[in-house]
Design a protein around this motif. Structure first.
Motif, PDB file in Angstrom:
ATOM      1  N   GLY A  83       0.446  -1.224  -0.043  1.00 34.62           N
ATOM      2  CA  GLY A  83       0.072   0.146   0.516  1.00 34.62           C
ATOM      3  C   GLY A  83       0.430   1.290   0.133  1.00 34.62           C
ATOM      4  O   GLY A  83       0.278   2.500   0.413  1.00 34.62           O
ATOM      5  N   LEU A  84       2.324   1.327  -0.457  1.00 35.36           N
ATOM      6  CA  LEU A  84       2.751   2.029  -0.078  1.00 35.36           C
ATOM      7  C   LEU A  84       3.998   2.857  -1.717  1.00 35.36           C
ATOM      8  O   LEU A  84       3.603   1.489  -2.412  1.00 35.36           O
ATOM      9  CB  LEU A  84       4.357   2.116   0.644  1.00 35.36           C
ATOM     10  CG  LEU A  84       3.973   1.972   2.275  1.00 35.36           C
ATOM     11  CD1 LEU A  84       5.329   1.677   2.690  1.00 35.36           C
ATOM     12  CD2 LEU A  84       3.071   3.342   2.861  1.00 35.36           C
ATOM     13  N   VAL A  85       4.150   3.591  -1.693  1.00 32.74           N
ATOM     14  CA  VAL A  85       4.904   3.715  -3.437  1.00 32.74           C
ATOM     15  C   VAL A  85       6.111   4.669  -2.858  1.00 32.74           C
ATOM     16  O   VAL A  85       6.075   4.874  -0.973  1.00 32.74           O
ATOM     17  CB  VAL A  85       4.479   4.780  -4.353  1.00 32.74           C
ATOM     18  CG1 VAL A  85       2.978   4.226  -5.041  1.00 32.74           C
ATOM     19  CG2 VAL A  85       3.832   6.221  -3.755  1.00 32.74           C
ATOM     20  N   VAL A  86       7.089   4.166  -3.388  1.00 33.45           N
ATOM     21  CA  VAL A  86       8.002   5.454  -3.652  1.00 33.45           C
ATOM     22  C   VAL A  86       8.023   6.604  -3.109  1.00 33.45           C
ATOM     23  O   VAL A  86       9.228   6.489  -1.992  1.00 33.45           O
ATOM     24  CB  VAL A  86       9.653   4.550  -4.684  1.00 33.45           C
ATOM     25  CG1 VAL A  86      10.919   5.425  -4.397  1.00 33.45           C
ATOM     26  CG2 VAL A  86       9.845   3.369  -4.365  1.00 33.45           C
ATOM     27  N   GLU A  87       7.811   7.228  -3.972  1.00 31.74           N
ATOM     28  CA  GLU A  87       7.908   8.187  -3.376  1.00 31.74           C
ATOM     29  C   GLU A  87       7.160   9.389  -2.230  1.00 31.74           C
ATOM     30  O   GLU A  87       7.798  10.146  -2.024  1.00 31.74           O
ATOM     31  CB  GLU A  87       6.674   9.768  -4.596  1.00 31.74           C
ATOM     32  CG  GLU A  87       6.964   9.450  -6.276  1.00 31.74           C
ATOM     33  CD  GLU A  87       6.950   7.912  -6.904  1.00 31.74           C
ATOM     34  OE1 GLU A  87       7.062   7.241  -8.496  1.00 31.74           O
ATOM     35  OE2 GLU A  87       6.117   6.377  -6.028  1.00 31.74           O
ATOM     36  N   GLU A  88       6.508   8.499  -1.755  1.00 32.98           N
ATOM     37  CA  GLU A  88       6.143   8.327  -0.545  1.00 32.98           C
ATOM     38  C   GLU A  88       7.334   8.207   0.457  1.00 32.98           C
ATOM     39  O   GLU A  88       6.865   9.781   1.532  1.00 32.98           O
ATOM     40  CB  GLU A  88       4.838   7.814   0.362  1.00 32.98           C
ATOM     41  CG  GLU A  88       4.193   7.779  -0.184  1.00 32.98           C
ATOM     42  CD  GLU A  88       2.843   7.060   0.652  1.00 32.98           C
ATOM     43  OE1 GLU A  88       2.260   7.029   1.610  1.00 32.98           O
ATOM     44  OE2 GLU A  88       2.266   5.881   0.175  1.00 32.98           O
ATOM     45  N   LEU A  89       8.197   7.628   0.257  1.00 33.91           N
ATOM     46  CA  LEU A  89       9.645   7.507   1.331  1.00 33.91           C
ATOM     47  C   LEU A  89      10.026   9.281   1.175  1.00 33.91           C
ATOM     48  O   LEU A  89      10.799   9.617   2.111  1.00 33.91           O
ATOM     49  CB  LEU A  89      10.170   6.423   0.947  1.00 33.91           C
ATOM     50  CG  LEU A  89       9.513   5.519   0.806  1.00 33.91           C
ATOM     51  CD1 LEU A  89      11.055   4.455   0.652  1.00 33.91           C
ATOM     52  CD2 LEU A  89       9.121   5.134   1.904  1.00 33.91           C
ATOM     53  N   ASP A  90      10.042   9.911   0.185  1.00 35.92           N
ATOM     54  CA  ASP A  90      10.201  11.538  -0.079  1.00 35.92           C
ATOM     55  C   ASP A  90       9.547  12.046   0.876  1.00 35.92           C
ATOM     56  O   ASP A  90      11.399  13.214   1.782  1.00 35.92           O
ATOM     57  CB  ASP A  90      10.250  11.944  -1.487  1.00 35.92           C
ATOM     58  CG  ASP A  90      10.918  11.336  -2.296  1.00 35.92           C
ATOM     59  OD1 ASP A  90      11.679  10.409  -1.592  1.00 35.92           O
ATOM     60  OD2 ASP A  90      10.087  11.787  -3.513  1.00 35.92           O
ATOM     61  N   HIS A  91       9.351  12.097   2.048  1.00 37.72           N
ATOM     62  CA  HIS A  91       8.404  13.110   2.951  1.00 37.72           C
ATOM     63  C   HIS A  91       8.769  11.932   4.550  1.00 37.72           C
ATOM     64  O   HIS A  91       8.830  13.171   5.217  1.00 37.72           O
ATOM     65  CB  HIS A  91       6.620  13.017   2.855  1.00 37.72           C
ATOM     66  CG  HIS A  91       5.799  12.607   1.782  1.00 37.72           C
ATOM     67  ND1 HIS A  91       6.198  14.189   1.387  1.00 37.72           N
ATOM     68  CD2 HIS A  91       5.573  12.051   1.029  1.00 37.72           C
ATOM     69  CE1 HIS A  91       5.336  14.189   0.099  1.00 37.72           C
ATOM     70  NE2 HIS A  91       5.377  13.198  -0.045  1.00 37.72           N
ATOM     71  N   LEU A  92       9.721  10.994   4.622  1.00 38.89           N
ATOM     72  CA  LEU A  92       9.535  10.939   5.448  1.00 38.89           C
ATOM     73  C   LEU A  92      11.958  11.885   5.827  1.00 38.89           C
ATOM     74  O   LEU A  92      12.130  11.395   6.816  1.00 38.89           O
ATOM     75  CB  LEU A  92      10.757   9.268   5.887  1.00 38.89           C
ATOM     76  CG  LEU A  92       9.460   8.969   5.588  1.00 38.89           C
ATOM     77  CD1 LEU A  92       9.300   7.239   5.629  1.00 38.89           C
ATOM     78  CD2 LEU A  92       8.529   9.295   6.734  1.00 38.89           C
ATOM     79  N   ASN A  93      12.338  12.921   4.886  1.00 41.02           N
ATOM     80  CA  ASN A  93      13.482  13.752   5.644  1.00 41.02           C
ATOM     81  C   ASN A  93      14.256  12.502   5.349  1.00 41.02           C
ATOM     82  O   ASN A  93      15.171  12.204   6.790  1.00 41.02           O
ATOM     83  CB  ASN A  93      13.242  14.545   5.477  1.00 41.02           C
ATOM     84  CG  ASN A  93      12.255  15.320   5.909  1.00 41.02           C
ATOM     85  OD1 ASN A  93      11.662  15.754   4.312  1.00 41.02           O
ATOM     86  ND2 ASN A  93      11.285  16.038   6.954  1.00 41.02           N
ATOM     87  N   ILE A  94      15.022  11.685   5.123  1.00 38.42           N
ATOM     88  CA  ILE A  94      15.852  10.286   5.672  1.00 38.42           C
ATOM     89  C   ILE A  94      17.414  10.670   5.207  1.00 38.42           C
ATOM     90  O   ILE A  94      17.906  11.266   4.403  1.00 38.42           O
ATOM     91  CB  ILE A  94      15.662   9.338   4.566  1.00 38.42           C
ATOM     92  CG1 ILE A  94      13.939   8.399   4.420  1.00 38.42           C
ATOM     93  CG2 ILE A  94      16.793   8.423   4.510  1.00 38.42           C
ATOM     94  CD1 ILE A  94      13.785   7.067   3.243  1.00 38.42           C
ATOM     95  N   ILE A  95      18.001  10.326   6.972  1.00 40.82           N
ATOM     96  CA  ILE A  95      19.601   9.674   6.851  1.00 40.82           C
ATOM     97  C   ILE A  95      19.743   8.690   6.213  1.00 40.82           C
ATOM     98  O   ILE A  95      19.193   7.822   7.229  1.00 40.82           O
ATOM     99  CB  ILE A  95      20.064  11.162   8.035  1.00 40.82           C
ATOM    100  CG1 ILE A  95      19.642  12.804   8.271  1.00 40.82           C
ATOM    101  CG2 ILE A  95      21.091  10.547   8.501  1.00 40.82           C
ATOM    102  CD1 ILE A  95      19.661  12.715   9.230  1.00 40.82           C
ATOM    103  N   HIS A  96      20.522   8.806   5.785  1.00 46.53           N
ATOM    104  CA  HIS A  96      20.791   7.175   5.083  1.00 46.53           C
ATOM    105  C   HIS A  96      22.037   7.093   5.343  1.00 46.53           C
ATOM    106  O   HIS A  96      22.982   7.593   4.639  1.00 46.53           O
ATOM    107  CB  HIS A  96      20.497   6.617   3.777  1.00 46.53           C
ATOM    108  CG  HIS A  96      20.572   5.678   2.692  1.00 46.53           C
ATOM    109  ND1 HIS A  96      20.556   5.185   1.867  1.00 46.53           N
ATOM    110  CD2 HIS A  96      20.002   4.611   4.118  1.00 46.53           C
ATOM    111  CE1 HIS A  96      20.319   4.344   1.569  1.00 46.53           C
ATOM    112  NE2 HIS A  96      19.867   3.323   3.008  1.00 46.53           N
ATOM    113  N   VAL A  97      22.050   5.615   5.958  1.00 45.18           N
ATOM    114  CA  VAL A  97      23.894   5.359   6.524  1.00 45.18           C
ATOM    115  C   VAL A  97      24.311   4.055   6.379  1.00 45.18           C
ATOM    116  O   VAL A  97      23.598   3.452   6.677  1.00 45.18           O
ATOM    117  CB  VAL A  97      24.056   5.526   8.304  1.00 45.18           C
ATOM    118  CG1 VAL A  97      25.302   6.233   8.582  1.00 45.18           C
ATOM    119  CG2 VAL A  97      23.600   7.530   8.305  1.00 45.18           C
ATOM    120  N   THR A  98      25.547   3.551   5.453  1.00 46.94           N
ATOM    121  CA  THR A  98      26.022   2.684   5.592  1.00 46.94           C
ATOM    122  C   THR A  98      27.006   3.189   6.554  1.00 46.94           C
ATOM    123  O   THR A  98      28.091   3.340   7.464  1.00 46.94           O
ATOM    124  CB  THR A  98      25.679   2.318   4.076  1.00 46.94           C
ATOM    125  OG1 THR A  98      26.737   1.036   4.435  1.00 46.94           O
ATOM    126  CG2 THR A  98      27.146   3.315   3.206  1.00 46.94           C
TER     127      THR A  98
END
Length: 573
Positions: A83-98
């Protein structure tokens, strides 16, 4: 049991009330027919455990690692079915760490800093120590059991209902499912930002469906997961650089020349501005050196990376119209990041950071536990440095003889012998080995069940580790010593090969032996006492006579989590 469960579960999915009504079969029962009732937390965890196909998932990654888009396409398909789309994740203001070492600690520092500013934070990490809901945190705390259960069934229900006619009839594997669940939780709970820790690698990792993070970070690189990421640090760096996105600022701690050159090339190829973090000492501070809530010198580079990540995020949040500056030397695609003066809120965030199981010390009367989930040679070097310093400090104030005990286990493809070799200079009086099994009883916590490795394999690995330790310490191998494995239950006795090393069938039995009733938490009447042979009990005389017992727990975060389950009651609540 699972056939009955699936049939009845599918019928109730048609009721479209995924968050409140379901049918279930208790994990411990194969006789009772499913019945209508509200799903409980343990029901959700037991169902989640049916997705524990990590070994199969890793094998699929190996087969398809030349085609990473297939992995990301599959993840997008699962996301949409949920029920989600990738574009919605843009709204999470993500910090991505590896990273190989320190990415979890970096995330913890970053989350604490931004939460200290008053932002509502989401934090997705792995693995969990005791309960799976630790992986998904809101404002620094694991989501509650009720919230986990509610959102679990929403996501599981949507995926289950759509699996028959789409995507080959499959359900996402364990980590993929939890990643989707984390995104769903963060969107539903309306967090201001989400700190997302990569699982394995970067380019192929299912978290890499994120299109537009606000900033990316790379912690210290080393050798790990070589069958998936490659057998050189340069190949691993290429994988880690896969999280870079065009125009998205990225920061890395200082790396060896080889992997640093790879990161530079990846950044230039992708069009990602890349900065190298300064040493922590290069940040000017009016009130003296920055203090960290996490012990160990190696945490200083993690803290520097967290400062740069949080500073970059705050700049975009507070100055949204300000363009992102490019590195000074665009021909190289990298530039030194400035050592700005941290605000008092940032400084307090660093000091207040807590991240259990990483360079953590717990004192229970005369028994002091030093816990660190180090599971690579590089992280074990940092662990040894930390333990040698802090244990010596404790010993100077003990006021009498101290016995040092190593409690160790390692899993997967990791080089146990190499890690154990690094631990020899710590001069342990006893080396104790056990599998990552919390208790030798069937009712073990579902959160810590692992169906990917057999008990026989786990215990064999422990015996191999014991053999390595003996050889590293110049002790001859004694033929004929073995740990007999019951078909129906774990053995209730320890295996012995010399007076200095022992293998126990579970974490609780190992803890009870090495503490010898001197830890009031382990001696609690609610704790089941695991019997051992009299000869094994006799070997513990130095533990009973010593003024203090110092126990280093290392080699596996899962081992550390099992220990914390017994030592810290708050983890089990």
């Amino acid at each position: 049991m699972m056939v009955r469960f699936s049939r009845v579960f599918a019928a109730f999915l048609r009721q479209k009330d995924w968050s409140s009504k379901f049918t279930t079969v208790k994990c411990s029962s194969t006789k009772a027919e499913p019945r209508l009732h509200r799903m409980e937390y343990q029901d959700a965890v037991c169902t989640l455990n049916t997705l524990q196909t990590n070994a199969c998932a890793l094998e699929q990654v190996r087969r398809e690692r030349g085609h990473p888009q297939l992995q990301l396409q599959a993840m997008r398909g699962f996301l949409e079915r949920a029920g989600l789309v990738v574009e919605e994740l843009d709204h999470l203001n993500i910090i991505h760490v590896t990273g190989t070492k320190g990415k979890g600690s970096t995330c913890a520092f970053t989350e604490q800093i931004l939460r200290s500013y008053g932002f509502r934070t989401g934090f997705y990490s792995s693995p969990h120590l005791v309960q799976v809901r630790e992986r998904i945190r809101i404002n620094g705390k694991p989501i509650g059991k009720e919230l986990f259960t509610k959102y679990f069934w929403q996501v599981y229900g949507r995926l289950y209902e759509t699996k028959v006619d789409t995507h080959g009839g499959s359900m996402p594997a364990y980590f993929r499912f939890l990643t989707i669940l984390a995104f769903h939780v963060f969107l539903q709970e309306k967090v201001d930002l989400a700190v997302i820790e990569v699982g394995i690698g970067g380019a192929y990792d299912c978290t890499n469906i994120i299109r537009r993070p606000w900033v990316c970070g790379i912690a210290s690189l080393g050798i790990d997961h070589t069958s998936i990421l490659g057998d050189t640090i340069e190949k691993i760096a290429w994988q880690k650089g896969g999280i870079f996105k065009p125009g998205v600022p990225a920061f890395t701690v200082k790396q060896p020349d080889g992997p640093m050159m790879v990161l530079k090339e990846r950044a230039k190829e992708i069009g990602c501005p890349l900065w190298v973090c300064p040493e922590l000492e290069e940040y000017p501070a009016d009130s003296g050196p920055l203090r960290l809530g996490l012990a160990g010198h190696h945490q200083r580079s993690n803290a520097s990376l967290a400062l740069q990540l949080s500073h970059s995020w705050l700049q975009r949040r507070c100055l949204p119209d300000q363009s992102i500056p490019s590195p000074a030397d665009e021909s190289k695609g990298v530039s030194p990041a400035a050592g700005f003066q941290p605000s008092p809120i940032m400084a307090k965030g660093l000091e207040d950071t807590a991240w259990p199981g990483r360079t953590q010390t717990l004192k229970h009367g005369p028994v002091t536990y030093f816990l660190d989930g180090a599971h690579t040679t590089r992280s074990m070097l940092a662990c040894v440095s930390w333990f040698s310093e802090v244990a010596s400090q404790h010993e100077r104030t003990t006021g009498g003889p101290v016995v040092r005990v190593l409690l160790f286990n390692a899993t997967g493809e990791r080089d146990s012998a190499a890690m154990l070799k690094l631990l020899v200079p710590c001069h342990f009086d006893f080396a104790v080995f056990c599998p990552n099994i919390t208790e030798a009883i069937a009712s073990c916590n579902a959160d810590q069940q692992n169906f990917n490795v057999s008990v026989e394999n786990m215990l064999t690995r422990c015996l191999d580790n014991q053999r390595s330790w003996r050889l590293l310490n110049g002790q001859e191998e004694k033929p004929g010593a073995q740990l007999l494995i019951s078909r129906d239950a774990l053995p209730l006795v320890a295996a012995e090969r010399c007076s200095k090393t022992l293998v126990f069938p579970c974490i609780l039995s190992a803890l009870q032996w090495l503490s010898q009733g001197r830890d009031s938490v382990l001696a609690h009447p609610d704790k089941r006492v695991i019997p051992v042979k009299p000869s094994v009990t006799a070997k513990a005389a130095p533990l009973r006579d010593a003024t203090g017992i110092h126990v280093l727990v290392a080699g596996s975060l899962h081992l550390v989590g099992g220990v914390l389950k017994h030592l810290d009651p708050s983890f089990a609540s």
